[in-house]
Scaffold this active site. Structure first.
Site, PDB file in Angstrom:
ATOM      1  N   ILE A 223      77.549  79.876  70.046  1.00 31.14           N
ATOM      2  CA  ILE A 223      77.503  81.324  70.275  1.00 31.14           C
ATOM      3  C   ILE A 223      76.940  81.609  71.658  1.00 31.14           C
ATOM      4  CG2 ILE A 223      76.283  83.435  69.529  1.00 31.14           C
ATOM      5  CD1 ILE A 223      76.473  82.332  66.660  1.00 31.14           C
TER       6      ILE A 223
ATOM      7  N   TRP B 251      66.447  73.879  72.752  1.00 29.43           N
ATOM      8  CA  TRP B 251      67.505  74.723  73.314  1.00 29.43           C
ATOM      9  C   TRP B 251      67.076  75.521  74.542  1.00 29.43           C
ATOM     10  CZ3 TRP B 251      65.007  79.228  72.876  1.00 29.43           C
ATOM     11  CH2 TRP B 251      64.225  79.474  71.738  1.00 29.43           C
ATOM     12  N   ASN B 252      65.826  75.419  74.961  1.00 27.90           N
ATOM     13  CA  ASN B 252      65.413  76.342  76.032  1.00 27.90           C
ATOM     14  C   ASN B 252      65.740  75.844  77.442  1.00 27.90           C
ATOM     15  OD1 ASN B 252      63.426  74.384  75.705  1.00 27.90           O
ATOM     16  ND2 ASN B 252      61.799  75.712  76.454  1.00 27.90           N
TER      17      ASN B 252
ATOM     18  N   LYS C 164      70.499  63.649  71.351  1.00 31.48           N
ATOM     19  CA  LYS C 164      70.901  64.671  70.389  1.00 31.48           C
ATOM     20  C   LYS C 164      70.360  66.027  70.846  1.00 31.48           C
ATOM     21  CE  LYS C 164      69.056  66.401  66.897  1.00 31.48           C
ATOM     22  NZ  LYS C 164      69.533  67.762  67.233  1.00 31.48           N
TER      23      LYS C 164
ATOM     24  N   LEU D 106      57.644  52.231  62.715  1.00 32.02           N
ATOM     25  CA  LEU D 106      56.618  52.161  63.762  1.00 32.02           C
ATOM     26  C   LEU D 106      57.204  52.369  65.167  1.00 32.02           C
ATOM     27  CD1 LEU D 106      53.705  51.701  62.861  1.00 32.02           C
ATOM     28  CD2 LEU D 106      53.806  49.476  63.947  1.00 32.02           C
TER      29      LEU D 106
ATOM     30  N   GLU E  59      56.515  66.073  73.056  1.00 30.95           N
ATOM     31  CA  GLU E  59      56.220  67.237  73.908  1.00 30.95           C
ATOM     32  C   GLU E  59      56.449  68.462  73.040  1.00 30.95           C
ATOM     33  OE1 GLU E  59      55.088  67.309  76.956  1.00 30.95           O
ATOM     34  OE2 GLU E  59      55.208  65.169  77.381  1.00 30.95           O
TER      35      GLU E  59
ATOM     36  N   CYS F 123      58.002  76.391  77.144  1.00 31.28           N
ATOM     37  CA  CYS F 123      56.827  75.819  76.471  1.00 31.28           C
ATOM     38  C   CYS F 123      55.551  76.136  77.225  1.00 31.28           C
ATOM     39  CB  CYS F 123      57.006  74.315  76.323  1.00 31.28           C
ATOM     40  SG  CYS F 123      57.401  73.483  77.873  1.00 31.28           S
TER      41      CYS F 123
ATOM     42  N   GLU G  18      52.631  80.880  68.749  1.00 31.67           N
ATOM     43  CA  GLU G  18      53.453  80.737  69.963  1.00 31.67           C
ATOM     44  C   GLU G  18      54.642  81.689  69.821  1.00 31.67           C
ATOM     45  OE1 GLU G  18      55.903  77.195  70.376  1.00 31.67           O
ATOM     46  OE2 GLU G  18      55.727  77.313  72.546  1.00 31.67           O
TER      47      GLU G  18
ATOM     48  N   GLU H 213      55.320  62.770  80.015  1.00 30.10           N
ATOM     49  CA  GLU H 213      56.559  62.596  80.762  1.00 30.10           C
ATOM     50  C   GLU H 213      56.225  62.655  82.245  1.00 30.10           C
ATOM     51  OE1 GLU H 213      59.188  65.533  78.798  1.00 30.10           O
ATOM     52  OE2 GLU H 213      60.083  63.812  77.787  1.00 30.10           O
TER      53      GLU H 213
HETATM   54  P1  NAD Z   1      62.810  72.562  67.283  1.00 28.74           P
HETATM   55  O1  NAD Z   1      61.588  71.782  66.993  1.00 28.74           O
HETATM   56  O2  NAD Z   1      63.313  73.498  66.260  1.00 28.74           O
HETATM   57  O3  NAD Z   1      64.036  71.603  67.645  1.00 28.74           O
HETATM   58  C1  NAD Z   1      63.948  70.608  68.642  1.00 28.74           C
HETATM   59  C2  NAD Z   1      64.956  69.514  68.345  1.00 28.74           C
HETATM   60  O4  NAD Z   1      64.563  68.821  67.164  1.00 28.74           O
HETATM   61  C3  NAD Z   1      66.381  70.005  68.099  1.00 28.74           C
HETATM   62  O5  NAD Z   1      67.285  69.104  68.707  1.00 28.74           O
HETATM   63  C4  NAD Z   1      66.483  69.938  66.583  1.00 28.74           C
HETATM   64  O6  NAD Z   1      67.819  69.796  66.110  1.00 28.74           O
HETATM   65  C5  NAD Z   1      65.689  68.675  66.308  1.00 28.74           C
HETATM   66  N1  NAD Z   1      65.217  68.529  64.918  1.00 28.74           N
HETATM   67  C6  NAD Z   1      65.194  69.452  63.918  1.00 28.74           C
HETATM   68  N2  NAD Z   1      64.674  68.916  62.791  1.00 28.74           N
HETATM   69  C7  NAD Z   1      64.358  67.622  63.091  1.00 28.74           C
HETATM   70  C8  NAD Z   1      63.762  66.545  62.354  1.00 28.74           C
HETATM   71  N3  NAD Z   1      63.387  66.679  61.092  1.00 28.74           N
HETATM   72  N4  NAD Z   1      63.566  65.372  62.998  1.00 28.74           N
HETATM   73  C9  NAD Z   1      63.921  65.205  64.297  1.00 28.74           C
HETATM   74  N5  NAD Z   1      64.489  66.199  65.041  1.00 28.74           N
HETATM   75  C10 NAD Z   1      64.700  67.386  64.451  1.00 28.74           C
HETATM   76  O7  NAD Z   1      62.482  73.319  68.661  1.00 28.74           O
HETATM   77  P2  NAD Z   1      63.321  74.452  69.383  1.00 28.74           P
HETATM   78  O8  NAD Z   1      63.185  75.693  68.552  1.00 28.74           O
HETATM   79  O9  NAD Z   1      64.665  73.920  69.736  1.00 28.74           O
HETATM   80  O10 NAD Z   1      62.494  74.624  70.747  1.00 28.74           O
HETATM   81  C11 NAD Z   1      61.412  75.471  70.894  1.00 28.74           C
HETATM   82  C12 NAD Z   1      60.095  74.716  70.785  1.00 28.74           C
HETATM   83  O11 NAD Z   1      60.081  73.628  71.692  1.00 28.74           O
HETATM   84  C13 NAD Z   1      58.888  75.567  71.165  1.00 28.74           C
HETATM   85  O12 NAD Z   1      57.834  75.307  70.272  1.00 28.74           O
HETATM   86  C14 NAD Z   1      58.524  75.064  72.554  1.00 28.74           C
HETATM   87  O13 NAD Z   1      57.185  75.280  72.932  1.00 28.74           O
HETATM   88  C15 NAD Z   1      58.850  73.626  72.427  1.00 28.74           C
HETATM   89  N6  NAD Z   1      59.031  73.045  73.749  1.00 28.74           N
HETATM   90  C16 NAD Z   1      58.098  72.168  74.224  1.00 28.74           C
HETATM   91  C17 NAD Z   1      58.225  71.640  75.509  1.00 28.74           C
HETATM   92  C18 NAD Z   1      57.209  70.676  76.058  1.00 28.74           C
HETATM   93  O14 NAD Z   1      57.495  70.036  77.058  1.00 28.74           O
HETATM   94  N7  NAD Z   1      56.062  70.535  75.478  1.00 28.74           N
HETATM   95  C19 NAD Z   1      59.313  72.018  76.300  1.00 28.74           C
HETATM   96  C20 NAD Z   1      60.246  72.911  75.793  1.00 28.74           C
HETATM   97  C21 NAD Z   1      60.096  73.414  74.502  1.00 28.74           C
END
Ligand code: NAD
Length: 465
Positions: free
Chosen positions: A17, A140-141, A164, A231, A237, A271, A367, A444
């Site tokens: 979308i 996705w951000n 992925k 393990l 992150e 983030c 957040e 990282e």
């Molecule tokens: P999310 O945790 O919903 O998804 C992140 C990824 O994890 C996606 O690819 C999703 O498909 C996958 N995923 C979903 N369930 C999973 C599981 N059980 N095991 C493994 N992978 C799984 O996050 P989002 O909503 O896409 O992104 C927003 C979040 O990411 C915010 O909390 C933001 O702060 C954080 N973020 C952190 C950083 C950082 O560097 N610390 C950078 C960008 C975003």
């Protein structure tokens, strides 16, 4: 998807979308566990030859990957706008960041053995080996920037990768897979897409040696649980609720401008965005007024329109979450700009400034990851630091002050992986970025980030005489 150098379709698809229109504009192939297994097998099969390539050869390939990103930079930027929503100028920043990192890795990082001690004929030497097939799971951000930050060290160190992307932004990752597979040997870089349902299978897969994960704290905890049985090495992150501490010696109007950018880039979906702004009582009104003025002047719209300065919320779920924060802001604080969703198609809300809101409000405690910004008044700096630290998160923070010694003292008392003084989101590839507390672990960039895609092993050697 790309597995073993081949484009894969499965007959199952996910609809993509455009968040600026709310309408489906493309589809991506969707994996199941059999496809996931095939991707892991391809990565494992490619590992021995890829890891055996001499480092200078992999370095030359890193430059080729960077060249191809550069060639396709405009295509990436437009695709990112369409699937992610951010304004074109912001989308254009993702590829150059990746290009810079790839070239930095190739030119400055080496995994050569390090002599830790040398005494007569006794030597202690640390060597590094790649781990094997590793996974990169991204949110996705920032779909391309956050992917390449994992791919560059992983591939350069000699690992092979299964990537992925998030279910709502698969296209730019697929494009990267397609372009880079023209350069890399088959199986070295594989891309699979899911509908947010294969993360567990990937994190628990016995063929995967490490997970580089960026996403929310809640999902990071699931990754850690899934990875425990094998393990796996982990870099997590995770989320943040970064405080911005404004000190009482700054110019409120100028600093409000800088804090506004720190909070509102990518519609607050960063983030490390400034998510709670602590402002001294002596300038609270002036600071809030300038933030409100900037919010009102923001042009919210389709990221492809050159006039747009803020795009939509990336997906419907996050949009509804943002509406919840607007409701919370109305109930517990005073909204002085924005506060409304934009009528019409797409997931738009106007940048919103909320003042006189208690620290106990959801908007402050959680957040928000959207352009709804709480501004918190303080009388006593020690108390403000305590309030800034009163969160489970510890990703980043900013301190804004003229007296650098005092700003530094404040920075040293904030519980976060990265603190910026009078600037924000400046990164150096040689410097590791990492979260504290519930914002994750591992890092990282920098030596820690690069080495996290290797296994260190130490050899003590002597002639025995
Ligand atoms: P999310 O945790 O919903 O998804 C992140 C990824 O994890 C996606 O690819 C999703 O498909 C996958 N995923 C979903 N369930 C999973 C599981 N059980 N095991 C493994 N992978 C799984 O996050 P989002 O909503 O896409 O992104 C927003 C979040 O990411 C915010 O909390 C933001 O702060 C954080 N973020 C952190 C950083 C950082 O560097 N610390 C950078 C960008 C975003």
């Amino acid at each position: 998807m790309i597995i073993d150098g081949q484009k894969i379709r499965t007959g199952r698809e996910i609809e993509v979308i455009n968040p600026a229109t709310g309408a489906v504009f493309a589809s991506a192939a969707r994996a199941d566990t059999a496809v996931l297994d095939a991707a892991v097998t391809a990565a494992q099969r490619a590992f021995p030859a890829w890891s055996a390539l001499p480092l200078p050869e992999r370095a030359a390939l890193m430059h080729k990957l960077a060249d191809s990103l550069q060639e396709h930079a405009d295509e990436f930027a437009r695709l990112i706008v369409m699937e992610q929503g951010k304004p074109l100028a912001e989308a254009r920043e993702e590829a150059p960041t990746g290009i810079g990192l790839l070239r930095y890795m190739a030119d400055h990082v080496d995994y050569a053995p390090v002599v830790l001690k040398s005494d007569g004929d006794k030597k202690i030497v640390e060597h590094r080996r790649p781990l094997g097939a590793v996974a990169a799971i991204t949110p996705w951000n920032v779909p391309i920037g956050l992917l390449i930050i994992k791919l560059a060290p992983a591939l350069f160190a000699g690992n092979t990768v299964v990537a992925k992307p998030a279910a709502t932004t698969p296209l730019s990752t697929c494009l990267l897979g397609e372009i880079w597979n023209e350069i890399l040997p088959p199986g070295v870089f594989n891309v699979i897409c899911d509908d947010n349902d294969l993360g567990d299978a990937l994190s628990s897969h016995p063929g995967i040696a490490k997970i580089g994960f960026t996403g929310s704290t809640a999902t990071g905890m699931k990754v850690m649980a899934s990875a425990a049985g094998t393990l796996k090495r982990l870099t997590l992150e995770l989320g943040g609720n970064d405080p911005a501490l404004v000190l009482d010696d700054v110019d409120p109007v100028e600093t409000a401008r800088r804090v506004f950018t720190a909070a509102m880039a990518n519609a607050g979906q960063v983030c490390l965005a400034a998510k709670r702004i602590f402002v001294p009582a002596n300038m609270y009104d002036a600071f809030c007024d300038e933030l409100a003025r900037l919010a009102d002047a923001t042009i919210v719209g389709d990221g492809l329109d050159p006039a747009t300065t803020m795009g939509p919320i990336q997906n419907a779920a996050q949009y509804h979450k943002a509406l919840g924060y607007l409701e919370d802001a109305r109930a517990s604080g005073t909204i002085i700009a924005g506060g409304v969703p934009v009528t019409g198609p797409g997931y738009f809300i106007r940048p919103t400034i909320v003042r006189d809101i208690p620290d106990s409000a959801r908007l402050v405690r959680e957040e928000q990851f959207c352009p709804v910004l709480p501004v918190l008044k303080y009388d006593d700096l020690d108390d403000a630091i305590k309030r800034a630290n009163a969160t489970e998160y510890g990703l980043g923070a900013t301190v804004w002050g003229r007296d650098l010694a005092r700003a530094f003292d404040v920075a040293m008392r904030i519980e976060a992986g990265t603190v910026w003084i009078n600037e924000h989101m400046v990164f150096d590839p040689a410097v590791t970025a990492r979260g504290a507390k519930f914002s994750g672990f591992g890092g990282e960039l920098g030596p820690e980030g690069f080495n996290s895609y290797t296994q260190g092993y130490v050899v003590y050697q002597t002639s025995g005489n």
